[in-house]
Scaffold this motif. Structure first.
Motif, short mmCIF file in Angstrom:
data_model
loop_
_atom_site.label_atom_id
_atom_site.label_comp_id
_atom_site.label_asym_id
_atom_site.label_seq_id
_atom_site.Cartn_x
_atom_site.Cartn_y
_atom_site.Cartn_z
N TYR A 1 -5.77 1.56 0.74
CA TYR A 1 -4.55 2.19 1.21
C TYR A 1 -3.96 1.30 2.30
O TYR A 1 -4.69 0.80 3.16
N CYS A 2 -2.66 1.10 2.26
CA CYS A 2 -1.99 0.27 3.26
C CYS A 2 -1.14 1.16 4.16
O CYS A 2 0.00 1.49 3.81
N PRO A 3 -1.67 1.57 5.31
CA PRO A 3 -0.90 2.43 6.20
C PRO A 3 0.29 1.71 6.84
O PRO A 3 1.20 2.36 7.34
N GLN A 4 0.32 0.39 6.80
CA GLN A 4 1.42 -0.38 7.38
C GLN A 4 2.54 -0.65 6.37
O GLN A 4 3.57 -1.22 6.74
N CYS A 5 2.36 -0.29 5.13
CA CYS A 5 3.36 -0.57 4.09
C CYS A 5 4.43 0.52 4.12
O CYS A 5 4.26 1.58 3.50
N HIS A 6 5.50 0.27 4.85
CA HIS A 6 6.55 1.29 5.02
C HIS A 6 7.88 0.90 4.38
O HIS A 6 8.74 1.74 4.19
N ARG A 7 8.10 -0.36 4.12
CA ARG A 7 9.41 -0.75 3.58
C ARG A 7 9.35 -0.79 2.07
O ARG A 7 8.28 -0.71 1.48
N ARG A 8 10.52 -0.89 1.45
CA ARG A 8 10.57 -0.94 -0.01
C ARG A 8 9.66 -2.03 -0.52
O ARG A 8 9.57 -3.06 0.10
N PRO A 9 8.98 -1.80 -1.59
CA PRO A 9 9.09 -0.72 -2.56
C PRO A 9 8.22 0.49 -2.24
O PRO A 9 8.18 1.43 -3.02
N TRP A 10 7.52 0.46 -1.12
CA TRP A 10 6.60 1.54 -0.78
C TRP A 10 7.35 2.73 -0.22
O TRP A 10 8.26 2.59 0.56
N ARG A 11 6.93 3.92 -0.58
CA ARG A 11 7.50 5.17 -0.06
C ARG A 11 6.42 5.89 0.69
O ARG A 11 5.49 6.41 0.11
N GLN A 12 6.53 5.94 1.99
CA GLN A 12 5.52 6.60 2.82
C GLN A 12 6.05 7.91 3.34
O GLN A 12 7.18 8.07 3.61
#
Length: 134
Positions: free
Chosen positions: A123-134
């Protein structure tokens, strides 16, 4: 002393919370090569999510995922994180020569399979920008 504190912080697991499982350093070697073999795949239909065809992470996105990924227990993930039926899949080669197969979903949750090792839930808790939807 500062170096020791930084080392301990880098190897320590978080305690987790109601909305995030305990996360530990993934301790993966540096990524040498990433191959995306499938994007926008649908594992299951979900209402309220954009179409899976819109989930198209780039090589840079997947590299960033691996750089920020933490390992987690699959059971803990199931009870604390949202999962998406929209995934991308591919292969990775690490700097130490090891290889693996990966899958990551729209919420920056995925797994890595490497020969002779158990599946690693990431899991990538730092992945907040597109394409990720947090």
């Amino acid at each position: 002393m500062i170096g020791l504190v930084a080392l301990l912080a880098a190897t320590a697991c978080t305690s987790g919370s109601e909305f995030e499982p305990p996360l530990c350093p993934a301790q993966l070697p540096a990524v040498a090569e990433i191959r995306i073999e499938e994007q926008g795949a649908t594992l299951w239909k979900t209402t309220g999510e954009p179409p899976c065809a819109d989930f198209r992470p780039t090589l840079a996105d997947v590299r960033s995922f691996f750089r920020g990924a933490k390992s987690a227990d699959r059971r803990d993930v199931h009870y604390t994180l949202s999962e998406s039926g929209c995934v991308a899949r591919g292969a990775v080669r690490f700097a130490d020569g090891s290889r693996g197969r990966w899958q990551v979903d729209r919420f920056a949750l995925g797994w890595l399979d490497r020969a002779g090792r158990p599946r690693l839930t990431l899991y990538c808790p730092q992945c907040h920008r597109r394409p990720w939807r947090q």
